[in-house]
Design a protein around this motif. Sequence first.
Motif, mmCIF file in Angstrom:
data_model
loop_
_atom_site.group_PDB
_atom_site.id
_atom_site.type_symbol
_atom_site.label_atom_id
_atom_site.label_comp_id
_atom_site.label_asym_id
_atom_site.label_seq_id
_atom_site.Cartn_x
_atom_site.Cartn_y
_atom_site.Cartn_z
ATOM 1 N N ASN A 1 -5.634 53.133 -35.079
ATOM 2 C CA ASN A 1 -7.040 52.628 -34.717
ATOM 3 C C ASN A 1 -8.280 53.496 -35.026
ATOM 4 O O ASN A 1 -9.483 52.989 -34.804
ATOM 5 C CB ASN A 1 -7.220 52.516 -33.102
ATOM 6 C CG ASN A 1 -6.937 53.786 -32.401
ATOM 7 O OD1 ASN A 1 -6.410 54.911 -33.138
ATOM 8 N ND2 ASN A 1 -7.234 54.068 -31.077
ATOM 9 N N LYS A 2 -7.988 54.425 -35.789
ATOM 10 C CA LYS A 2 -9.007 55.302 -36.477
ATOM 11 C C LYS A 2 -8.615 55.615 -37.842
ATOM 12 O O LYS A 2 -7.746 56.658 -37.887
ATOM 13 C CB LYS A 2 -9.587 56.357 -35.600
ATOM 14 C CG LYS A 2 -10.619 57.089 -35.915
ATOM 15 C CD LYS A 2 -11.023 58.384 -34.860
ATOM 16 C CE LYS A 2 -12.225 58.893 -35.427
ATOM 17 N NZ LYS A 2 -12.862 59.945 -34.769
ATOM 18 N N PRO A 3 -9.357 55.325 -38.876
ATOM 19 C CA PRO A 3 -8.688 55.756 -40.255
ATOM 20 C C PRO A 3 -9.042 56.967 -40.558
ATOM 21 O O PRO A 3 -9.830 57.624 -39.876
ATOM 22 C CB PRO A 3 -9.474 54.740 -41.124
ATOM 23 C CG PRO A 3 -10.737 54.460 -40.378
ATOM 24 C CD PRO A 3 -10.266 54.254 -38.971
ATOM 25 N N TYR A 4 -8.321 57.662 -41.614
ATOM 26 C CA TYR A 4 -8.467 58.953 -42.186
ATOM 27 C C TYR A 4 -9.914 58.966 -42.732
ATOM 28 O O TYR A 4 -10.238 58.011 -43.364
ATOM 29 C CB TYR A 4 -7.530 59.297 -43.159
ATOM 30 C CG TYR A 4 -7.646 60.696 -44.088
ATOM 31 C CD1 TYR A 4 -7.590 61.635 -43.469
ATOM 32 C CD2 TYR A 4 -8.083 60.256 -45.315
ATOM 33 C CE1 TYR A 4 -7.683 62.923 -44.079
ATOM 34 C CE2 TYR A 4 -8.367 61.560 -45.986
ATOM 35 C CZ TYR A 4 -8.111 62.833 -45.572
ATOM 36 O OH TYR A 4 -8.359 64.012 -46.166
ATOM 37 N N GLU A 5 -10.674 60.112 -42.810
ATOM 38 C CA GLU A 5 -11.961 60.296 -43.187
ATOM 39 C C GLU A 5 -11.924 61.089 -44.323
ATOM 40 O O GLU A 5 -11.511 62.448 -44.038
ATOM 41 C CB GLU A 5 -13.031 60.978 -42.089
ATOM 42 C CG GLU A 5 -13.370 59.791 -41.038
ATOM 43 C CD GLU A 5 -14.214 60.662 -39.917
ATOM 44 O OE1 GLU A 5 -15.292 61.350 -40.410
ATOM 45 O OE2 GLU A 5 -13.965 60.345 -38.997
ATOM 46 N N TYR A 6 -12.198 60.745 -45.296
ATOM 47 C CA TYR A 6 -12.130 61.425 -46.606
ATOM 48 C C TYR A 6 -13.498 62.081 -46.774
ATOM 49 O O TYR A 6 -14.514 61.454 -46.768
ATOM 50 C CB TYR A 6 -11.731 60.659 -47.919
ATOM 51 C CG TYR A 6 -11.843 61.494 -49.253
ATOM 52 C CD1 TYR A 6 -11.250 62.620 -49.404
ATOM 53 C CD2 TYR A 6 -12.699 60.958 -50.261
ATOM 54 C CE1 TYR A 6 -11.157 63.310 -50.773
ATOM 55 C CE2 TYR A 6 -12.767 61.635 -51.313
ATOM 56 C CZ TYR A 6 -12.032 62.682 -51.685
ATOM 57 O OH TYR A 6 -12.247 63.544 -52.803
ATOM 58 N N GLN A 7 -13.556 63.384 -46.893
ATOM 59 C CA GLN A 7 -14.993 64.073 -47.039
ATOM 60 C C GLN A 7 -15.024 65.123 -48.278
ATOM 61 O O GLN A 7 -15.242 66.131 -48.417
ATOM 62 C CB GLN A 7 -14.987 65.127 -45.910
ATOM 63 C CG GLN A 7 -14.994 64.419 -44.422
ATOM 64 C CD GLN A 7 -15.079 65.293 -43.514
ATOM 65 O OE1 GLN A 7 -14.586 66.446 -43.426
ATOM 66 N NE2 GLN A 7 -15.776 64.674 -42.382
ATOM 67 N N GLY A 8 -14.534 64.172 -49.615
ATOM 68 C CA GLY A 8 -14.465 64.895 -50.569
ATOM 69 C C GLY A 8 -15.708 65.042 -51.627
ATOM 70 O O GLY A 8 -16.901 64.764 -51.168
#
Length: 128
Positions: free
Chosen positions: A121-128
């Motif tokens: 219900n909450k996707p991975y957040e990519y902070q690259g």
Amino acid sequence: MAYITTAEVREIRNALKEEFGPDLKFGVKKEHYSSVKVTIKKGNVDFSDIMREGDNGYAQINQYHTYQYGKHAKLFDDIVDVIKKAPGKADGGREWYDESDAMTDYFNTAFYFNLEVGSWNKPYEYQG
């Protein structure tokens, strides 16, 4: 019988923070009395190559076959290693073990664990 205490789960959480620092943010949650779920919530690692179309930033990781995840295999191995060893640091805690024998229908493990990238219900957040 599989069992994990709140203190052992806390040790897993603390060890993951110590090992990976600000690079990855984890969610570590005790489920029922016998298992722990470790979720990689956000970080500077791009996991798009292991996501299938329609997964929407969520992937369940098979801890027994981490070699299938290519360049992420070492990272997942390190996370699994922390999950298995950190509970031993808790007061009265124990490291993970598995003395199960499926042929005789005998299951004896310290606790069960699941590893996932993002949540359903909450996707991975990519902070690259």
